[in-house]
Design a protein around this motif. Structure first.
Motif, PDB file in Angstrom:
ATOM      1  N   ILE A 111       0.856  -1.185   0.000  1.00 57.16           N
ATOM      2  CA  ILE A 111       0.000   0.000   0.000  1.00 57.16           C
ATOM      3  C   ILE A 111       0.893   1.236   0.000  1.00 57.16           C
ATOM      4  CG2 ILE A 111      -1.857   1.227   1.144  1.00 57.16           C
ATOM      5  CD1 ILE A 111      -2.721  -1.505   0.234  1.00 57.16           C
ATOM      6  N   VAL A 112       0.759   2.066  -1.034  1.00 54.30           N
ATOM      7  CA  VAL A 112       1.618   3.241  -1.192  1.00 54.30           C
ATOM      8  C   VAL A 112       0.741   4.464  -1.460  1.00 54.30           C
ATOM      9  CG1 VAL A 112       3.457   4.296  -2.558  1.00 54.30           C
ATOM     10  CG2 VAL A 112       3.498   1.832  -2.119  1.00 54.30           C
ATOM     11  N   PRO A 113       0.953   5.583  -0.733  1.00 51.52           N
ATOM     12  CA  PRO A 113       0.144   6.789  -0.958  1.00 51.52           C
ATOM     13  C   PRO A 113       0.640   7.568  -2.172  1.00 51.52           C
ATOM     14  CG  PRO A 113       1.710   7.184   0.811  1.00 51.52           C
ATOM     15  CD  PRO A 113       1.906   5.754   0.391  1.00 51.52           C
ATOM     16  N   ALA A 114      -0.243   7.791  -3.141  1.00 48.88           N
ATOM     17  CA  ALA A 114       0.142   8.501  -4.359  1.00 48.88           C
ATOM     18  C   ALA A 114       0.582   9.925  -4.073  1.00 48.88           C
ATOM     19  CB  ALA A 114      -1.028   8.503  -5.340  1.00 48.88           C
ATOM     20  N   ASP A 115      -0.022  10.547  -3.063  1.00 47.54           N
ATOM     21  CA  ASP A 115       0.297  11.952  -2.789  1.00 47.54           C
ATOM     22  C   ASP A 115       1.600  12.142  -2.034  1.00 47.54           C
ATOM     23  OD1 ASP A 115      -0.708  10.777  -0.485  1.00 47.54           O
ATOM     24  OD2 ASP A 115      -1.698  12.605   0.214  1.00 47.54           O
ATOM     25  N   ALA A 116       2.246  11.032  -1.621  1.00 45.85           N
ATOM     26  CA  ALA A 116       3.478  11.157  -0.834  1.00 45.85           C
ATOM     27  C   ALA A 116       4.573  10.200  -1.289  1.00 45.85           C
ATOM     28  CB  ALA A 116       3.170  10.927   0.648  1.00 45.85           C
ATOM     29  N   ILE A 117       4.375   9.491  -2.382  1.00 46.45           N
ATOM     30  CA  ILE A 117       5.345   8.486  -2.807  1.00 46.45           C
ATOM     31  C   ILE A 117       6.734   9.083  -3.013  1.00 46.45           C
ATOM     32  CG2 ILE A 117       4.545   8.757  -5.200  1.00 46.45           C
ATOM     33  CD1 ILE A 117       6.184   5.627  -3.649  1.00 46.45           C
ATOM     34  N   SER A 118       6.810  10.291  -3.552  1.00 47.45           N
ATOM     35  CA  SER A 118       8.112  10.908  -3.813  1.00 47.45           C
ATOM     36  C   SER A 118       8.794  11.388  -2.539  1.00 47.45           C
ATOM     37  CB  SER A 118       7.959  12.083  -4.789  1.00 47.45           C
ATOM     38  OG  SER A 118       7.420  11.656  -6.013  1.00 47.45           O
ATOM     39  N   ARG A 119       8.027  11.524  -1.453  1.00 44.93           N
ATOM     40  CA  ARG A 119       8.578  12.050  -0.205  1.00 44.93           C
ATOM     41  C   ARG A 119       8.812  10.965   0.845  1.00 44.93           C
ATOM     42  NH1 ARG A 119       4.080  15.226  -0.945  1.00 44.93           N
ATOM     43  NH2 ARG A 119       3.203  14.516   1.042  1.00 44.93           N
ATOM     44  N   LEU A 120       8.515   9.721   0.520  1.00 45.44           N
ATOM     45  CA  LEU A 120       8.707   8.665   1.506  1.00 45.44           C
ATOM     46  C   LEU A 120      10.179   8.525   1.865  1.00 45.44           C
ATOM     47  CD1 LEU A 120       6.322   5.784   0.324  1.00 45.44           C
ATOM     48  CD2 LEU A 120       6.017   7.334   2.255  1.00 45.44           C
ATOM     49  N   ASP A 121      10.433   8.360   3.153  1.00 44.75           N
ATOM     50  CA  ASP A 121      11.807   8.201   3.628  1.00 44.75           C
ATOM     51  C   ASP A 121      12.436   6.950   3.029  1.00 44.75           C
ATOM     52  OD1 ASP A 121      13.872   7.203   5.869  1.00 44.75           O
ATOM     53  OD2 ASP A 121      13.612   9.370   6.044  1.00 44.75           O
ATOM     54  N   ASP A 122      13.716   7.037   2.710  1.00 48.96           N
ATOM     55  CA  ASP A 122      14.419   5.893   2.109  1.00 48.96           C
ATOM     56  C   ASP A 122      14.377   4.668   3.008  1.00 48.96           C
ATOM     57  OD1 ASP A 122      15.043   7.346  -0.125  1.00 48.96           O
ATOM     58  OD2 ASP A 122      17.088   7.837   0.509  1.00 48.96           O
ATOM     59  N   SER A 123      14.380   4.892   4.327  1.00 51.56           N
ATOM     60  CA  SER A 123      14.358   3.757   5.254  1.00 51.56           C
ATOM     61  C   SER A 123      13.055   2.978   5.137  1.00 51.56           C
ATOM     62  CB  SER A 123      14.557   4.233   6.697  1.00 51.56           C
ATOM     63  OG  SER A 123      13.488   5.083   7.106  1.00 51.56           O
ATOM     64  N   VAL A 124      11.950   3.686   4.862  1.00 50.75           N
ATOM     65  CA  VAL A 124      10.655   3.029   4.680  1.00 50.75           C
ATOM     66  C   VAL A 124      10.667   2.192   3.411  1.00 50.75           C
ATOM     67  CG1 VAL A 124       8.188   3.412   4.270  1.00 50.75           C
ATOM     68  CG2 VAL A 124       9.407   4.802   5.958  1.00 50.75           C
ATOM     69  N   ILE A 125      11.154   2.782   2.321  1.00 49.41           N
ATOM     70  CA  ILE A 125      11.249   2.055   1.054  1.00 49.41           C
ATOM     71  C   ILE A 125      12.148   0.839   1.203  1.00 49.41           C
ATOM     72  CG2 ILE A 125      12.033   2.192  -1.330  1.00 49.41           C
ATOM     73  CD1 ILE A 125       9.436   3.653  -0.844  1.00 49.41           C
ATOM     74  N   ASP A 126      13.258   1.000   1.934  1.00 51.92           N
ATOM     75  CA  ASP A 126      14.192  -0.119   2.129  1.00 51.92           C
ATOM     76  C   ASP A 126      13.519  -1.278   2.861  1.00 51.92           C
ATOM     77  OD1 ASP A 126      16.193   1.251   0.840  1.00 51.92           O
ATOM     78  OD2 ASP A 126      17.189   1.936   2.675  1.00 51.92           O
ATOM     79  N   LYS A 127      12.714  -0.965   3.885  1.00 49.14           N
ATOM     80  CA  LYS A 127      12.015  -2.014   4.618  1.00 49.14           C
ATOM     81  C   LYS A 127      11.027  -2.749   3.716  1.00 49.14           C
ATOM     82  CE  LYS A 127      12.345   0.181   9.173  1.00 49.14           C
ATOM     83  NZ  LYS A 127      11.599   0.852  10.282  1.00 49.14           N
ATOM     84  N   MET A 128      10.294  -1.981   2.903  1.00 42.95           N
ATOM     85  CA  MET A 128       9.330  -2.590   2.001  1.00 42.95           C
ATOM     86  C   MET A 128      10.031  -3.444   0.949  1.00 42.95           C
ATOM     87  SD  MET A 128       6.592   0.538   1.494  1.00 42.95           S
ATOM     88  CE  MET A 128       5.422  -0.491   0.594  1.00 42.95           C
ATOM     89  N   ARG A 129      11.165  -2.967   0.463  1.00 43.17           N
ATOM     90  CA  ARG A 129      11.918  -3.736  -0.538  1.00 43.17           C
ATOM     91  C   ARG A 129      12.488  -5.015   0.061  1.00 43.17           C
ATOM     92  NH1 ARG A 129      13.371  -1.021  -5.379  1.00 43.17           N
ATOM     93  NH2 ARG A 129      15.131  -2.448  -5.581  1.00 43.17           N
ATOM     94  N   THR A 130      12.865  -4.963   1.352  1.00 45.34           N
ATOM     95  CA  THR A 130      13.384  -6.163   2.013  1.00 45.34           C
ATOM     96  C   THR A 130      12.314  -7.248   2.076  1.00 45.34           C
ATOM     97  OG1 THR A 130      14.951  -4.893   3.362  1.00 45.34           O
ATOM     98  CG2 THR A 130      14.316  -7.079   4.178  1.00 45.34           C
TER      99      THR A 130
END
Length: 250
Positions: free
Chosen positions: A127-146
């Motif tokens: 689940i990813v918010p369209a209005d904030a996808i570009s501003r998501l912290d890298d640590s959050v993206i890293d956890k999701m990618r893991t």
């Protein structure tokens, strides 16, 4: 001769680039709600319930997505599924479940080293918010990618549900049927694909029910389109497990 101005004539300014595409980049039959409901109703999965793991950052709309799915299937408003809940929500043939805690340790007495098909996750929904996808912290993206990488090791199908499209694009906020005409939403889909490494055709932009208490057929159609594919992906994965030579029958 005569009083003529010597000022040069300025060329006209180029027209502003349109934020709306002439043709949709993904076709939608906005009148097919009943057909989609029938498809889900007639689905006979190999295994019941199908298990869907939902993950995403705080505030992305995980609980709203679950509530919206329940609301569309039941045809009425439902109580709130809290973000911290670890209880599975049962559907007729599938389960939407999530657990905010970390992975279970191998020395935990509940750890199952040889899970049956019914014990496994059958589809990962990001689940990813369209209005904030570009501003998501890298640590959050890293956890999701893991988590996504671990799912990939097990060949678990994965999708992105891109929420809050109405907050991301004014055109869509005014008319949800303009969703696939929106350049901005198309850009958000491409950004989320790049960040999480999930193909474009596995990304579903949509609006969840939030403050509304009345039905919106357009919201329902988008939810049902995504849900149909999620359930089918999950069932395909179950079928592949049963066909695999090392599958442990439940």
């Amino acid at each position: 001769m005569g009083n003529y101005s010597s000022k040069p004539t300025m060329p006209p300014s180029p027209p502003a680039a349109s934020k709306e595409l002439k043709d949709p980049w993904r076709p939608v039959k906005w009148s097919e709600k009943q057909e989609l409901l029938k498809e889900l109703e007639h689905l006979k999965p190999r295994l019941e319930p199908l298990r869907i793991l939902v993950q995403g950052p705080v505030g992305a709309g995980k609980s709203c997505f679950i509530n919206t799915v329940q609301r569309v299937l039941l045809g009425r408003n439902v109580s709130i599924a809290l973000e911290s809940s670890t209880t599975a929500i049962q559907g007729e043939s599938f389960t939407l479940s999530f657990n905010p805690r970390g992975p279970i340790a191998k020395d935990d007495k509940r750890y199952n080293p040889r899970p049956s098909p019914g014990d496994r996750i059958h589809c990962l929904v990001n689940i990813v918010p369209a209005d904030a996808i570009s501003r998501l912290d890298d640590s959050v993206i890293d956890k999701m990618r893991t988590i996504r990488k671990k799912a990939s090791e097990w060949s678990i199908p994965q999708v992105i549900v891109l929420t809050k499209v109405d907050n991301a694009c004014e055109i869509v906020s005014q008319d949800l049927r303009k969703l696939y005409h929106s350049k901005k939403v198309k850009d958000k889909v491409e950004v989320s694909s790049h960040k999480l490494g999930i193909p474009l055709n596995n990304i579903y932009p949509m609006k969840n029910y939030h403050a509304e208490i009345t039905e919106d057929t357009n919201v329902d159609v988008l939810i049902l389109m995504a849900l149909r594919d999620i359930v089918n992906f999950a069932n395909d994965y179950v079928e592949s497990m049963y066909e695999s030579s090392d599958c442990i029958q439940s």
